[in-house]
Design an enzyme around this catalytic site. Structure first.
Site, PDB file in Angstrom:
ATOM      1  N   ASP A  22       0.925  -1.476   0.351  1.00 38.46           N
ATOM      2  CA  ASP A  22       0.039  -0.339  -0.344  1.00 38.46           C
ATOM      3  C   ASP A  22       0.885   1.087   0.142  1.00 38.46           C
ATOM      4  O   ASP A  22       0.496   2.102   0.378  1.00 38.46           O
ATOM      5  CB  ASP A  22      -1.290  -0.124   1.348  1.00 38.46           C
ATOM      6  CG  ASP A  22      -1.730  -1.176   1.442  1.00 38.46           C
ATOM      7  OD1 ASP A  22      -2.133  -1.628   0.502  1.00 38.46           O
ATOM      8  OD2 ASP A  22      -2.589  -1.360   2.065  1.00 38.46           O
ATOM      9  N   LYS A  83      -7.701  -3.775  -2.179  1.00 37.28           N
ATOM     10  CA  LYS A  83      -7.478  -4.496  -1.139  1.00 37.28           C
ATOM     11  C   LYS A  83      -8.738  -3.613  -0.588  1.00 37.28           C
ATOM     12  O   LYS A  83      -8.008  -2.202  -0.219  1.00 37.28           O
ATOM     13  CB  LYS A  83      -6.856  -5.620  -0.510  1.00 37.28           C
ATOM     14  CG  LYS A  83      -6.190  -4.257   0.183  1.00 37.28           C
ATOM     15  CD  LYS A  83      -4.961  -5.375   1.034  1.00 37.28           C
ATOM     16  CE  LYS A  83      -4.212  -3.959   1.829  1.00 37.28           C
ATOM     17  NZ  LYS A  83      -4.133  -3.113   2.793  1.00 37.28           N
ATOM     18  N   CYS A 119      -2.107  -1.866   8.417  1.00 40.87           N
ATOM     19  CA  CYS A 119      -1.820  -3.260   7.608  1.00 40.87           C
ATOM     20  C   CYS A 119      -0.568  -4.349   7.338  1.00 40.87           C
ATOM     21  O   CYS A 119      -0.473  -4.723   7.623  1.00 40.87           O
ATOM     22  CB  CYS A 119      -1.698  -2.476   5.728  1.00 40.87           C
ATOM     23  SG  CYS A 119      -3.193  -1.632   5.828  1.00 40.87           S
TER      24      CYS A 119
END
Length: 201
Positions: A22, A83, A119
């Site tokens: 990310d 996601k 995350c």
């Protein structure tokens, strides 16, 4: 014996997976260490590409948060997956890992990206739960605050991850100056990694 070696922190190119979490443009303004982390991550990705280490990439809610930053070359990634789950271990990623490594999976995952305390941490927990050895590249990982980053890295060590750096990973993968890719990789590590203030945490 192989599993024992991974528990000591050894890295085998053929049994290692890189996972990039990310690092997207929309996160840049809110993270003090974002640009230094991007520079270190770029070096790690370039080395991984030269050494032929498989790479899996996720983008969190990319329709709102954008794509992986353009400074990072992810052209060799085995997949780039959107996601909404905080962990990277969504079904598509798990299927790709099995496709690459079979049911047993890789011995070791090198994990990096953002945010360290959300995350990245939840991905590490899921990977450890599957029995993989996890190395977290701390100088390629970031949170909005240094406090969250610091305590995330401490928790990751408590969980059993190796908290490491990009150069440590690169040299563990090569093992030997006689490695056929050494001359290509050494140009990446000629200058030291960019300081991300880990020593101040």
């Amino acid at each position: 014996m192989a599993r024992q070696l991974t528990k000591l922190g050894y890295l085998d190119v053929k049994k290692t997976l890189f996972m990039l979490c990310d690092l997207q443009d929309k996160f840049r303004p809110g993270m003090k260490m974002f640009d230094p982390v991007i520079k270190n991550t770029s070096k790690l990705l370039q080395a991984g590409k030269i050494l032929d280490v498989p790479l899996i990439v996720t983008e969190h809610y990319p329709e709102k948060l954008g794509r992986i930053v353009k400074e990072l070359d992810i052209s060799h990634a085995k997949g780039v997956y959107p996601k909404t789950l905080f962990s990277m271990m969504i079904p598509d990623v798990q299927r790709k890992i099995e496709e690459l490594y079979g049911a047993q999976g890789p011995e070791t995952v090198v994990l990096f990206g953002l945010e360290s305390h959300i995350c990245l941490e939840q991905t590490a927990m899921d990977l450890l739960n599957k029995g993989y050895t996890v190395h977290v590249a701390a100088d390629c990982s970031v949170s909005r605050t240094q406090e969250d980053r610091k305590f995330a890295l401490e928790r990751l060590k408590q969980y059993g991850c190796f908290v490491t750096t990009s150069e440590n990973v690169i040299f563990k993968l090569m093992r030997d100056k006689q490695h056929p890719a050494f001359d290509k990789v050494r140009h990446l590590v000629r200058d030291p990694s960019v300081d991300t203030e880990l020593a101040k945490l």
